[in-house]
Design a protein around this motif. Structure first.
Motif, PDB file in Angstrom:
ATOM      1  N   GLY A 254      -8.395  43.079 -29.693  1.00 45.85           N
ATOM      2  CA  GLY A 254      -8.519  43.788 -28.433  1.00 45.85           C
ATOM      3  C   GLY A 254      -7.237  43.947 -27.663  1.00 45.85           C
ATOM      4  O   GLY A 254      -6.546  42.978 -27.367  1.00 45.85           O
ATOM      5  N   ALA A 255      -6.878  45.181 -27.347  1.00 46.58           N
ATOM      6  CA  ALA A 255      -5.768  45.482 -26.456  1.00 46.58           C
ATOM      7  C   ALA A 255      -6.340  46.194 -25.244  1.00 46.58           C
ATOM      8  O   ALA A 255      -7.161  47.099 -25.368  1.00 46.58           O
ATOM      9  N   LEU A 256      -5.922  45.770 -24.079  1.00 46.08           N
ATOM     10  CA  LEU A 256      -6.471  46.317 -22.842  1.00 46.08           C
ATOM     11  C   LEU A 256      -5.427  47.181 -22.149  1.00 46.08           C
ATOM     12  O   LEU A 256      -4.299  46.733 -21.889  1.00 46.08           O
ATOM     13  N   TRP A 257      -5.798  48.429 -21.852  1.00 47.77           N
ATOM     14  CA  TRP A 257      -4.988  49.316 -21.024  1.00 47.77           C
ATOM     15  C   TRP A 257      -5.706  49.496 -19.694  1.00 47.77           C
ATOM     16  O   TRP A 257      -6.917  49.718 -19.656  1.00 47.77           O
ATOM     17  N   GLN A 258      -4.972  49.408 -18.602  1.00 47.95           N
ATOM     18  CA  GLN A 258      -5.596  49.555 -17.293  1.00 47.95           C
ATOM     19  C   GLN A 258      -4.588  50.046 -16.266  1.00 47.95           C
ATOM     20  O   GLN A 258      -3.375  49.849 -16.424  1.00 47.95           O
ATOM     21  N   VAL A 259      -5.084  50.701 -15.237  1.00 45.16           N
ATOM     22  CA  VAL A 259      -4.285  51.010 -14.055  1.00 45.16           C
ATOM     23  C   VAL A 259      -4.441  49.853 -13.088  1.00 45.16           C
ATOM     24  O   VAL A 259      -5.574  49.489 -12.737  1.00 45.16           O
ATOM     25  N   VAL A 260      -3.333  49.231 -12.700  1.00 45.18           N
ATOM     26  CA  VAL A 260      -3.383  48.061 -11.834  1.00 45.18           C
ATOM     27  C   VAL A 260      -2.917  48.431 -10.427  1.00 45.18           C
ATOM     28  O   VAL A 260      -2.009  49.244 -10.259  1.00 45.18           O
ATOM     29  N   PRO A 261      -3.531  47.830  -9.404  1.00 44.37           N
ATOM     30  CA  PRO A 261      -3.185  48.161  -8.015  1.00 44.37           C
ATOM     31  C   PRO A 261      -1.988  47.363  -7.528  1.00 44.37           C
ATOM     32  O   PRO A 261      -2.065  46.617  -6.556  1.00 44.37           O
ATOM     33  N   GLY A 262      -0.881  47.506  -8.259  1.00 44.24           N
ATOM     34  CA  GLY A 262       0.324  46.794  -7.875  1.00 44.24           C
ATOM     35  C   GLY A 262       0.901  46.035  -9.047  1.00 44.24           C
ATOM     36  O   GLY A 262       0.407  44.953  -9.395  1.00 44.24           O
ATOM     37  N   GLY A 263       1.910  46.581  -9.690  1.00 46.64           N
ATOM     38  CA  GLY A 263       2.577  45.861 -10.752  1.00 46.64           C
ATOM     39  C   GLY A 263       3.600  44.893 -10.202  1.00 46.64           C
ATOM     40  O   GLY A 263       3.665  43.734 -10.596  1.00 46.64           O
ATOM     41  N   MET A 264       4.420  45.336  -9.245  1.00 45.76           N
ATOM     42  CA  MET A 264       5.428  44.481  -8.629  1.00 45.76           C
ATOM     43  C   MET A 264       4.988  43.929  -7.282  1.00 45.76           C
ATOM     44  O   MET A 264       5.339  42.808  -6.926  1.00 45.76           O
ATOM     45  N   SER A 265       4.247  44.716  -6.497  1.00 48.46           N
ATOM     46  CA  SER A 265       3.807  44.268  -5.170  1.00 48.46           C
ATOM     47  C   SER A 265       2.355  44.655  -4.959  1.00 48.46           C
ATOM     48  O   SER A 265       1.922  45.716  -5.414  1.00 48.46           O
ATOM     49  N   GLN A 266       1.622  43.815  -4.268  1.00 48.04           N
ATOM     50  CA  GLN A 266       0.259  44.183  -3.915  1.00 48.04           C
ATOM     51  C   GLN A 266       0.298  45.224  -2.797  1.00 48.04           C
ATOM     52  O   GLN A 266       1.041  45.079  -1.823  1.00 48.04           O
ATOM     53  N   SER A 267      -0.474  46.286  -2.951  1.00 52.25           N
ATOM     54  CA  SER A 267      -0.501  47.328  -1.929  1.00 52.25           C
ATOM     55  C   SER A 267      -1.070  46.772  -0.630  1.00 52.25           C
ATOM     56  O   SER A 267      -1.992  45.946  -0.646  1.00 52.25           O
ATOM     57  N   ARG A 268      -0.554  47.253   0.492  1.00 52.57           N
ATOM     58  CA  ARG A 268      -0.945  46.676   1.788  1.00 52.57           C
ATOM     59  C   ARG A 268      -0.693  47.659   2.917  1.00 52.57           C
ATOM     60  O   ARG A 268       0.086  48.603   2.792  1.00 52.57           O
ATOM     61  N   LEU A 269      -1.322  47.385   4.032  1.00 55.23           N
ATOM     62  CA  LEU A 269      -1.103  48.105   5.281  1.00 55.23           C
ATOM     63  C   LEU A 269      -1.095  47.082   6.398  1.00 55.23           C
ATOM     64  O   LEU A 269      -2.015  46.261   6.503  1.00 55.23           O
ATOM     65  N   GLY A 270      -0.035  47.097   7.213  1.00 54.68           N
ATOM     66  CA  GLY A 270       0.081  46.081   8.233  1.00 54.68           C
ATOM     67  C   GLY A 270       0.619  46.610   9.548  1.00 54.68           C
ATOM     68  O   GLY A 270       1.144  47.723   9.627  1.00 54.68           O
ATOM     69  N   PHE A 271       0.479  45.771  10.564  1.00 52.75           N
ATOM     70  CA  PHE A 271       0.951  46.099  11.907  1.00 52.75           C
ATOM     71  C   PHE A 271       1.691  44.894  12.477  1.00 52.75           C
ATOM     72  O   PHE A 271       1.150  43.790  12.525  1.00 52.75           O
ATOM     73  N   ASN A 272       2.934  45.102  12.883  1.00 56.45           N
ATOM     74  CA  ASN A 272       3.702  44.100  13.612  1.00 56.45           C
ATOM     75  C   ASN A 272       3.737  44.484  15.083  1.00 56.45           C
ATOM     76  O   ASN A 272       4.076  45.620  15.428  1.00 56.45           O
ATOM     77  N   ILE A 273       3.400  43.546  15.937  1.00 51.20           N
ATOM     78  CA  ILE A 273       3.356  43.788  17.377  1.00 51.20           C
ATOM     79  C   ILE A 273       4.359  42.875  18.061  1.00 51.20           C
ATOM     80  O   ILE A 273       4.397  41.662  17.794  1.00 51.20           O
ATOM     81  N   THR A 274       5.201  43.437  18.900  1.00 48.83           N
ATOM     82  CA  THR A 274       6.202  42.672  19.642  1.00 48.83           C
ATOM     83  C   THR A 274       6.196  43.111  21.091  1.00 48.83           C
ATOM     84  O   THR A 274       6.193  44.312  21.388  1.00 48.83           O
ATOM     85  N   GLU A 275       6.199  42.145  21.989  1.00 46.88           N
ATOM     86  CA  GLU A 275       6.325  42.418  23.416  1.00 46.88           C
ATOM     87  C   GLU A 275       7.470  41.582  23.961  1.00 46.88           C
ATOM     88  O   GLU A 275       7.406  40.339  23.949  1.00 46.88           O
ATOM     89  N   ASP A 276       8.529  42.240  24.404  1.00 48.33           N
ATOM     90  CA  ASP A 276       9.684  41.554  24.971  1.00 48.33           C
ATOM     91  C   ASP A 276       9.402  41.252  26.434  1.00 48.33           C
ATOM     92  O   ASP A 276       9.320  42.155  27.267  1.00 48.33           O
ATOM     93  N   MET A 277       9.257  39.968  26.736  1.00 50.75           N
ATOM     94  CA  MET A 277       8.894  39.556  28.099  1.00 50.75           C
ATOM     95  C   MET A 277      10.087  39.096  28.916  1.00 50.75           C
ATOM     96  O   MET A 277       9.930  38.591  30.032  1.00 50.75           O
ATOM     97  N   GLY A 278      11.304  39.273  28.345  1.00 51.32           N
ATOM     98  CA  GLY A 278      12.504  38.919  29.080  1.00 51.32           C
ATOM     99  C   GLY A 278      12.859  37.453  28.942  1.00 51.32           C
ATOM    100  O   GLY A 278      12.036  36.614  28.565  1.00 51.32           O
ATOM    101  N   GLY A 279      14.117  37.138  29.229  1.00 54.49           N
ATOM    102  CA  GLY A 279      14.562  35.749  29.172  1.00 54.49           C
ATOM    103  C   GLY A 279      14.534  35.166  27.778  1.00 54.49           C
ATOM    104  O   GLY A 279      14.435  33.946  27.611  1.00 54.49           O
ATOM    105  N   GLY A 280      14.618  36.023  26.740  1.00 52.11           N
ATOM    106  CA  GLY A 280      14.590  35.539  25.356  1.00 52.11           C
ATOM    107  C   GLY A 280      13.224  35.206  24.833  1.00 52.11           C
ATOM    108  O   GLY A 280      13.092  34.631  23.747  1.00 52.11           O
TER     109      GLY A 280
END
Length: 356
Positions: A47-73
């Motif tokens: 048995g040899a298996l051929w398949q389309v994989v959802p990410g050979g090098m990286s897993q597919s993703r969707l993300g959100f980074n949220i930043t609020e600068d409140m001053g004073g570092g």
């Protein structure tokens, strides 16, 4: 009435500069590849298996980074990240948000975050001695991540600080009375020019007070087009812990490591890798892993696995690249095998990845 409206408008204009500045950044990866795997039949050598994989090098993703600068570092920060199967459009895991945390970051006192996050073992691997310089690991073939004890923890509080080349982090996760997820751990790394070194320790406790303990140390060196890394990692399982099934499942070929009987005692992995940037567009990399484990009951006292991968990556641009990957797995003791009883397997993947 007009005077009141004028006064309010002037107040709003005069104080608008004092309000914090916030931003929301959407990011993601879409990665898909075609993968070949030998020895995938119902019997060894078939048995040899051929398949389309959802990410050979990286897993597919969707993300959100949220930043609020409140001053004073001081900043408020948050992250939501969803993993998806690019081949089918389905959810990649039971947890819709693979990361979901919120926190505060100070230029003087470090960063504290609360929620579902990467654990310290995964953090030290990917930040200090990642397997490949241009991609932390191969999504389709990642034996090293099998020793990161799930890579993430729920209900986590994490503190991180950086100073003078040092980075330290401490994590604590609450079991909350009904979860096999109580954890504590920490990491320390040091970066000096081309050289980085670090280590981490993590301990997770189940509801029966049985533990899994993980540790890793490693180093990496970068000079011009060259990147070299080496590491050691270990997982130690209390006999009978229900966590054994989840944490042994991450290693290639681990479907028959007797996880259901919680038989794994100690697992060690040594790894070494080399990456060379041939041209500004072409990266070449190889990596070798040697895993060994002892057992409480089944099979010989010690079983072994050898893992090898080679990757060629071509960057069309800063965001889009194509890759070709080859991997080989070999078990050498007659006990640890693939699900069909085979003791070795070849794999290969070609794909394309876009980051945004």
């Amino acid at each position: 009435m007009k005077k009141t409206a004028l006064i309010l408008s002037l107040l709003a204009a005069s104080t608008s500069g004092a309000w914090a500045q916030s931003s929301v950044t959407m990011y993601g990866i879409v990665d898909a590849g075609v993968r070949y795997i030998s020895n995938s039949g119902t019997a060894p050598g078939t048995g040899a298996l051929w398949q389309v994989v959802p990410g050979g090098m990286s897993q597919s993703r969707l993300g959100f980074n949220i930043t609020e600068d409140m001053g004073g570092g001081l900043k408020a920060i948050a992250n939501l990240e969803h993993r998806l199967n690019s081949d089918t459009g389905t959810v990649a895991a039971a947890d819709f948000w693979r990361q979901s945390w919120v926190g505060l970051q100070s230029s003087d006192f470090g960063r504290i975050t609360v929620g579902r996050q990467y654990n310290v073992l995964f953090d030290i691997y990917t930040s200090t001695y990642a397997s490949f310089k241009y991609s932390p690991y191969i999504e389709a073939y990642k034996p090293e991540i099998g020793l990161s004890m799930g890579a993430r923890q729920d209900n986590m509080v994490k503190y991180l600080f950086e100073a003078n080349g040092f980075r330290g982090s401490v994590q604590v996760s609450a079991g909350e009375g009904n979860s096999n997820n109580k954890s504590m751990g920490g990491l320390l790394r040091y970066q000096a020019g081309e050289f980085s070194v670090g280590g981490a320790y993590l301990e997770v406790t189940d509801l029966a007070s049985l533990k899994v303990k993980g540790a890793t140390v490693g180093a990496a060196w970068t000079s011009g087009p060259w990147y070299v890394n080496a590491s050691w990692a270990q997982n130690k399982f209390d006999k009978g812990t229900v966590l054994a099934g989840a944490y042994t499942a991450g290693l290639v070929g681990s479907g028959v490591l007797n996880a259901s009987a919680n038989d794994v005692d100690t697992r060690d992995m040594f790894a070494v890798g080399l990456t060379y940037q041939l041209t500004p567009q072409i990266n070449l990399g190889t990596h070798y892993w040697r895993a060994s484990q002892t057992h409480y009951v089944s099979g010989p006292n010690k079983s072994n696995g050898d893992y090898f991968a080679a990757v060629a990556d071509y960057a069309f641009s800063k965001r889009t690249d194509a890759y070709a990957e080859f991997d080989y797995t070999k078990f050498s003791d007659g006990y640890v095998k693939f699900a069909n009883g085979a003791e070795h397997r070849y794999g290969a993947t070609v794909g394309i990845r876009h980051r945004f």
